[in-house]
Motif scaffolding. Sequence first.
Motif, PDB file in Angstrom:
ATOM      1  N   VAL A  34       0.833  -1.195   0.000  1.00  0.00           N
ATOM      2  CA  VAL A  34       0.000   0.000   0.000  1.00  0.00           C
ATOM      3  C   VAL A  34       0.870   1.249   0.000  1.00  0.00           C
ATOM      4  O   VAL A  34       0.655   2.184  -0.777  1.00  0.00           O
ATOM      5  N   PHE A  37       2.342   1.664  -3.481  1.00  0.00           N
ATOM      6  CA  PHE A  37       1.412   2.164  -4.493  1.00  0.00           C
ATOM      7  C   PHE A  37       1.128   3.645  -4.270  1.00  0.00           C
ATOM      8  O   PHE A  37       0.988   4.410  -5.219  1.00  0.00           O
ATOM      9  N   MET A  38       1.045   4.045  -3.003  1.00  0.00           N
ATOM     10  CA  MET A  38       0.754   5.446  -2.742  1.00  0.00           C
ATOM     11  C   MET A  38       1.938   6.326  -3.098  1.00  0.00           C
ATOM     12  O   MET A  38       1.773   7.518  -3.335  1.00  0.00           O
ATOM     13  N   PHE A 287      -6.322  -0.519   7.170  1.00  0.00           N
ATOM     14  CA  PHE A 287      -5.865   0.208   5.991  1.00  0.00           C
ATOM     15  C   PHE A 287      -5.607   1.665   6.328  1.00  0.00           C
ATOM     16  O   PHE A 287      -4.665   2.266   5.831  1.00  0.00           O
ATOM     17  N   PHE A 288      -6.449   2.226   7.191  1.00  0.00           N
ATOM     18  CA  PHE A 288      -6.271   3.630   7.540  1.00  0.00           C
ATOM     19  C   PHE A 288      -4.935   3.859   8.236  1.00  0.00           C
ATOM     20  O   PHE A 288      -4.301   4.898   8.035  1.00  0.00           O
ATOM     21  N   TRP A 291      -2.612   4.094   5.451  1.00  0.00           N
ATOM     22  CA  TRP A 291      -2.919   5.261   4.652  1.00  0.00           C
ATOM     23  C   TRP A 291      -2.295   6.512   5.268  1.00  0.00           C
ATOM     24  O   TRP A 291      -1.614   7.297   4.595  1.00  0.00           O
ATOM     25  N   THR A 292      -2.493   6.689   6.568  1.00  0.00           N
ATOM     26  CA  THR A 292      -1.941   7.871   7.215  1.00  0.00           C
ATOM     27  C   THR A 292      -0.422   7.842   7.187  1.00  0.00           C
ATOM     28  O   THR A 292       0.212   8.873   7.113  1.00  0.00           O
ATOM     29  N   ALA A 294       1.383   6.930   4.777  1.00  0.00           N
ATOM     30  CA  ALA A 294       1.849   7.476   3.513  1.00  0.00           C
ATOM     31  C   ALA A 294       1.578   8.967   3.417  1.00  0.00           C
ATOM     32  O   ALA A 294       2.290   9.683   2.722  1.00  0.00           O
ATOM     33  N   ALA A 295       0.526   9.447   4.105  1.00  0.00           N
ATOM     34  CA  ALA A 295       0.068  10.812   3.844  1.00  0.00           C
ATOM     35  C   ALA A 295       0.588  11.831   4.839  1.00  0.00           C
ATOM     36  O   ALA A 295       0.878  12.957   4.459  1.00  0.00           O
ATOM     37  N   TRP A 296       0.713  11.462   6.102  1.00  0.00           N
ATOM     38  CA  TRP A 296       0.931  12.484   7.113  1.00  0.00           C
ATOM     39  C   TRP A 296       2.353  12.451   7.652  1.00  0.00           C
ATOM     40  O   TRP A 296       2.937  11.379   7.776  1.00  0.00           O
TER      41      TRP A 296
END
Lengths: 329, 205
Positions: A34, A37-38, A287-288, A291-292, A294-296
Motif C-alpha cells: 500500500v 502504491f501510494m 488500511f487507515f 494510509w496515514t 503514507a500521507a501524514w
Amino acid sequence: MDSAYLIETIIKVVVILLVFSALAGIGTYFERKVLAFMQRRLGPMNVGPYGVLQFGADAIKLFTKEDIIPTGVVAPIFKIAPVITAATAFMAAAAIPFLPSFEIFGYEVHPIVSDINVGIIYILGVMAVGLYGPLLGGMASANKYSLISAARAAAVFISYEVVTGLAILAPIMMVGSLSLIDFNEYQAGGIGNWIVWSQPVAFILFWIAAFAETGRTPFHLIANDHEIIDGFGTEYSGMRWGLFFIGEYANMFFISFVIPLLFLGGYGDGSFLGALGLLAKMSFFFFFFLWTRAAWPDVRPDQLMWLCWKVLMPIAVINVVITGFVMMF
Amino acid sequence: MSLEAFNNRNVTEGDYFLCDIEDYPQDGWGKFKRVVKRTFRGELFVGLWVVMREMIRFDIHTIQYPQEKMPIGPRYRAVHQMKRLWESDTERCIGCGLCEKICISDCIRIDTRIDENSRKEVTEYTINLGRCIFCGYCAEVCPELAITHGGEYENASDQREHFLLYEDMLTPIDKMKAGKQLEFEGFGSITPHEDERVKKTPLAY
Ligand code: SF4
Ligand code: SF4
C-alpha cells in the motif's frame, strides 16, 4: 471446570496465536504494497508472484539470524523486553470477540477466549502493560538513542492512556457494561443504533489515541525515523526484534477490531453478513493506519504532549460531563 | 535572456514584492483562533486524498532494475572500450601513450614494441578499474578516437584491483565484421558528415 471447556479454550488460544502471528506477517506485506502504491512504487515483487511470499522470506531470515546480545546491556531485561511486547499484545486478544458465535458440527463456538465482565478495561490495561517492552528494552540497551526513544515512548503511552480511558468512559456510561459483547448487543439494532452517532467526539478521540497506543505514523515517536535509528530496537537483532514487530502489528489488528466493536456496531445481529461487516470495518481501520503513514508527517514530541494534555483531554472530560447530564435529564 | 535580473540584489527595485504572510499571533486568544482555524481547514484530508489519488491512478514509476534498465546517454562515462578502424578492421590504437601519461589516477599501463614491419605495436594495455575515476581524460586525449567510454556500468568485482585487458576492451572482430561497432558520440568525437566538409588541399600554395 470441565475438560471440554479447557480443550475448547486451548484450541481458541492456539488458533488466535497462529492466525494473528500470520496476519502480522501478511500485514507487513500489505503495508509495503500500500505504501509503495501510494508513493508510485511497486513494492516487493521478486519473492513469489507479485512478492506475496515476501513475508515468508522475512520470517526465515528473522528466525535464522544470529541472536546478538551486545556487551554492556543488562542481559536478562534485554532478553525479556520483546517478549513483553508480543505477549501483552496477544493477551489483550483474550477479551475481543472476533466473530459472532457460530455452530460447527452441532457445537456452539464463541470466538472469544473469555467473556470477562471487565473486558474493555482488561484490554486497555494489558495493552498499556505492553509499554514495558519498549521502555525496558530501551533502558537495558546501553545505547543513548534507545534510551531517549524509550523515554519518548513511555511519555506518549502514558499520556494517551488518559485520553483513551476518558474517551470510552462516555460510551461505557451509556451501555452500562464493560464487556465487548454487551457493547455489541447494545448496537445490534442496525446502523441507526451505532454508538458513533451518539458519541462522535469519543469516537474521534479514541481513534486518535489508537494511533498513539500503537505508535503509528502521525505519532510514530517510538522508532524515530529522522534520527535514522530504530529507536528502542536499535540493539536488537533476529527474532527478538521480530517479536517487537509482531507485537506492533498484532496491536494494530486488535485495535482495528476494538474500534468497530466499540463504536461501529461490531458484528451486528450475529448473522454471516454481520461477521463480514466486522471484518470489513476491521480492514478499513487497518488500511487507515497504512494510509496515514503514507500521507501524514510525524509530529514533534512536544506537539504530541500539547495535543494530548491541552486539547484532547479537556475535550474528553467535557464529553463525559455532557453525556452525564444528558443521561440524567 | 540576460543574467542581469538574477544578479541584481537590490530588492527595492524590479519585480520584488512582499509575500502575504500573516503575523504570528502574540496573545492567547489569537493562538486559540489559529488552532481552531487550522483544525477545521481539513488539510489532513487533502494529504489523504493526494496519496489515495496516486494509488487509484496506479501510475507506477518503478524500474525493476535487473530486468529493466534505463537508457543512458551516449556521453555517459562507463567502462572503456577500444575501437577498430572501419576501413581495415585493425586496432585504432597507435600506442602513442598519451592516455597513460594523462591519466590522473595512474591506472593505465601500456607497453609497446616495434614489430617485424617496423610498426609500433601494443603488447600490453591494462586499465585498473579499481583506481579509475572515470574522468574521461584518456578518451579525450586520444588522437585516434581509439579509447572511448562505453555504456557498460555493471562492473562489480570481488577484489579491489579489477583489471581490464586490451582484449576485453577491443571490439570483437565478428562484431566489427557485422558492422555493429558503435561510434562514440560524446565530446571530441567526429561530427557527422565530416567527409563533406573536408576540402582539397593544393600541393603548392
Ligand atoms: S577515465 Fe580518467 S582515471 Fe580512468 S583511465 Fe581514463 S584518464 Fe585514467
Ligand atoms: S591515447 Fe589512444 S592511441 Fe594513444 S595509446 Fe592511448 S588509446 Fe592508444
